[in-house]
Design an enzyme around this catalytic site. Structure first.
Site, short mmCIF file in Angstrom:
data_model
loop_
_atom_site.label_atom_id
_atom_site.label_comp_id
_atom_site.label_asym_id
_atom_site.label_seq_id
_atom_site.Cartn_x
_atom_site.Cartn_y
_atom_site.Cartn_z
N MET A 160 7.15 6.89 -81.35
CA MET A 160 6.62 5.55 -81.54
C MET A 160 5.40 5.41 -80.65
O MET A 160 5.52 5.46 -79.42
CB MET A 160 7.69 4.51 -81.19
CG MET A 160 7.29 3.08 -81.43
SD MET A 160 8.71 1.95 -81.44
CE MET A 160 9.45 2.24 -79.84
N ARG A 293 15.42 -0.68 -78.75
CA ARG A 293 15.90 -1.52 -77.65
C ARG A 293 17.41 -1.42 -77.49
O ARG A 293 17.94 -1.42 -76.37
CB ARG A 293 15.44 -2.96 -77.86
CG ARG A 293 13.95 -3.13 -77.63
CD ARG A 293 13.43 -4.51 -77.97
NE ARG A 293 12.03 -4.62 -77.56
CZ ARG A 293 11.25 -5.64 -77.84
NH1 ARG A 293 11.71 -6.67 -78.53
NH2 ARG A 293 9.99 -5.65 -77.42
N TYR A 437 10.57 0.27 -70.21
CA TYR A 437 10.03 0.62 -71.53
C TYR A 437 10.77 -0.07 -72.67
O TYR A 437 11.81 -0.66 -72.49
CB TYR A 437 9.89 2.12 -71.75
CG TYR A 437 11.07 3.03 -71.64
CD1 TYR A 437 12.38 2.60 -71.64
CD2 TYR A 437 10.84 4.42 -71.55
CE1 TYR A 437 13.43 3.50 -71.57
CE2 TYR A 437 11.88 5.33 -71.48
CZ TYR A 437 13.17 4.87 -71.50
OH TYR A 437 14.20 5.76 -71.43
N GLU A 438 10.13 -0.01 -73.85
CA GLU A 438 10.56 -0.74 -75.06
C GLU A 438 10.59 -2.25 -74.83
O GLU A 438 11.42 -2.96 -75.38
CB GLU A 438 11.93 -0.24 -75.56
CG GLU A 438 12.01 1.24 -75.81
CD GLU A 438 10.92 1.77 -76.74
OE1 GLU A 438 10.28 0.97 -77.44
OE2 GLU A 438 10.70 2.99 -76.74
N GLY A 439 9.67 -2.73 -74.03
CA GLY A 439 9.59 -4.14 -73.71
C GLY A 439 10.32 -4.41 -72.41
O GLY A 439 11.54 -4.25 -72.33
#
Length: 596
Positions: A160, A293, A437-439
């Site tokens: 991603m 997530r 990471y991933e928000g």
């Protein structure tokens, strides 16, 4: 430090709390309890015997880059081949493309095992399932034909590619460009950073999902599209073809997960194809993002489980001082440290946070399954709302929990925990990225308030609170659980009131959205885990009343639930008081006055 998958607790959660057999019958996938347990037992063998022994060396050796090629740590290639050959890569993939169609309620347990065994190893395959989902939902028939089966099998992996040096959380700043070509393809140019597994020597091809802008795209996030950009362009026969115009420019030197290659990826007019509609890239990416997530939440859970196992083993063996009530093992020069109340406090905190988080992960996994597989359209819609509500809790709370539990593991070991050879400090370093990471977890909290709470006026959260209240009412009828049920009931009443207060405050002043978000998420998660622990206590009490032959296991559940409600749930009060402090004290200090 060894790792053994907590199969008994996993079976308790998926079978006794969430009835995986009935769940699979509803989804129509043909799985029964015997098959599920057999798969998880084999997963425990693979992760414990093959993957876990690689963890220490992967941290010492790391991933290396030479002439644009990444070499993974010793043993990773062989372990990854087993991962694919034994069907673990295809576990959740769509059946029509060679996948096994396992539900998340089951597969999440194996994925937790992978995270616990070696987070660095899992990073390489971790985004492939999400990339498969995005391609399955948004890709053309031709792209699915050429790429999906190989990705489902794990022979090809997925990444991603979102982040750029100037565009992290704020993707509106994204600069990567995609120029349309006469044949319907696009030439993608730009640089992406922090790309997990962007280059590696495990799979024969790497399929990058890249966010980029078309030449006529509107400004901001409304002008972002999603493209499939493979390392090797697929031949018609499904083999890797021409090398694409992309390369790994560097790998990051990191605090943790050193065995995983975190890459700078350069796209120099690389050939790609549009996924979904133009300028709808974020919507397509979020198909993948929610899975990512959820998986990151499992990373926190896996780290926590391994840390707890290490701390418990050490506390049983390490001899220091005598019990406060007198020698517990007088035949030895000192007592094992597990006799000391403060060590018990740390171990029980680890245990109840970890096991409670496993229940929360299963709750979310069930809704993710129903969102995609329930036979009724309205039920799928309802599950989608509930899954969306739960994802911020799973990603944020489980990763915060993982860092806390890893830190407690170091503390239980004392000085030895600070020394690399014991393995505990690696867990703490590896877990730290999961909160970022991933928000970031702060972004998860903002998402909870802005999109979930304010988005529907608190309707979905209020429905969840109502379901937990029904659990409390049911368990209150059992004399042994009445006290626990009343504790939860009072918290649920408080949660309802607090939710209304938060909504009102955020509507009055937008600054309150950011001011209350983290504390409200934490408050809510602690109460939610309280509800799950009460539900677990109810199952345990029922088993004891029925004369179960595993009385010790169920008594441990009751004792753990009692500890959580007495010693962990009160943390919610701190978060409530903090968020009620308002945004004023956060914004009052002039920026220039932070330091003198």
């Amino acid at each position: 430090m060894s790792y053994q998958a907590p199969l008994r607790d996993m079976r308790f959660v998926i079978h006794e709390l969430f009835d995986a057999t009935a769940h699979c019958e509803l989804l129509g996938n043909g799985l029964d309890r015997e098959l599920i347990d057999g798969v998880l037992e084999e997963g425990a063998r693979y992760t414990g015997e093959v993957v876990a022994p690689l963890n220490r060396n992967s941290d010492e050796q790391g991933a290396t880059l030479h002439d644009g090629e990444v070499t993974t740590p010793d043993g990773f290639r062989e372990a990854y081949k087993q991962y694919c050959d034994n069907g673990w890569a295809s576990m959740t993939g769509p059946v029509e493309f060679g996948g096994q169609g396992f539900p998340q309620l089951v597969a999440a347990n194996f994925h937790e095992m992978l995270m616990a065994a070696s987070l660095s190893f899992r990073v390489y395959s971790g985004l492939t399932e999400g990339a498969v989902l995005a391609l399955y939902k948004h890709g053309s028939a031709e792209l699915q034909r050429d790429y999906l089966a190989k990705m489902v099998s794990g022979v090809w992996t997925g990444t991603m590619c979102l982040t750029e040096p100037q565009a992290g959380t704020d993707l509106a700043l994204l600069r990567t460009r995609a120029e349309p070509q006469a044949d319907g393809s696009y030439q993608v140019s730009g640089s992406k950073i922090f790309i997990s597994g962007g280059e590696q020597d495990l799979s024969e091809n790497i399929v990058h999902l890249v966010l980029a802008r078309l030449p006529d795209a509107p400004a901001g996030v409304k002008g972002i599209s999603l493209f499939l950009v493979p390392k090797f362009i697929a031949n018609p026969d499904g083999t890797p073809g021409a090398r694409n115009a992309l390369s790994c420019g560097a790998i990051e030197h990191k605090m943790g997960i050193k065995g995983a290659s975190t890459c700078v990826m350069n796209f120099d007019g690389a050939t790609g194809w549009l996924l979904g509609n133009a300028n709808q890239g974020l919507a397509c990416m979020f198909t993948m993002m929610n899975d990512a997530r959820f998986q990151v939440g499992l990373q926190g859970l896996g780290i926590a489980e391994r840390s707890f196992q290490g701390a418990l083993a050490y506390a049983r063996e390490r001899l220091q001082s005598r019990a406060l009530t007198g020698p517990a093992q007088p035949q030895k020069p000192a007592d094992p440290i597990i006799v000391h109340p403060d060590v018990r406090r740390m171990l029980l905190t680890q245990k109840t946070l970890t096991e409670g988080s496993r229940m929360l992960a299963a709750l979310c996994a069930r809704e993710l399954d129903l969102e995609h597989g329930h036979p009724d359209a309205e039920a799928r819609k309802a599950a989608s709302k509930r899954a969306a509500l739960l994802i911020p809790f799973v990603k944020s709370f489980l990763t915060d929990m993982g860092q806390e539990v890893a830190s407690l593991g170091v503390q239980v070991y004392g000085g030895h925990g600070f020394i690399r050879e014991w393995g505990m400090e690696q867990l703490m370093r590896d877990s730290r990225i999961t909160q970022i990471y991933e928000g970031t977890n702060g972004i998860q909290a903002l998402d909870l308030i802005r999109r979930k709470l304010l988005g529907d006026g608190g309707a979905e959260l209020t429905a969840l609170i109502g379901e937990l209240a029904a659990v409390a009412e049911t368990q209150a009828a059992q004399p042994a659980l009445a006290g626990m049920a009343e504790t939860l009931r009072q918290r649920l009443l408080e949660w309802r009131v607090l939710t209304a207060e938060v909504i009102a405050a955020c509507q009055r002043d937008p600054q309150e959205i950011g001011a209350v978000s983290v504390d409200f998420l934490q408050y809510s998660a602690y109460v939610l885990l309280g509800g799950l622990w009460l539900q677990a206590a109810g199952v345990a009490q029922k088993a004891l009343d029925a004369g179960s032959g595993e009385a010790d296991f169920y008594r441990a559940k009751l004792a753990s639930a009692d500890f959580y409600l007495r010693r962990i749930l009160p943390r919610a009060s701190m978060h409530r008081e903090a968020l009620l402090g308002g945004a004023g004290c956060l914004m009052a200090l002039d920026e220039a006055h932070f330091a003198f």
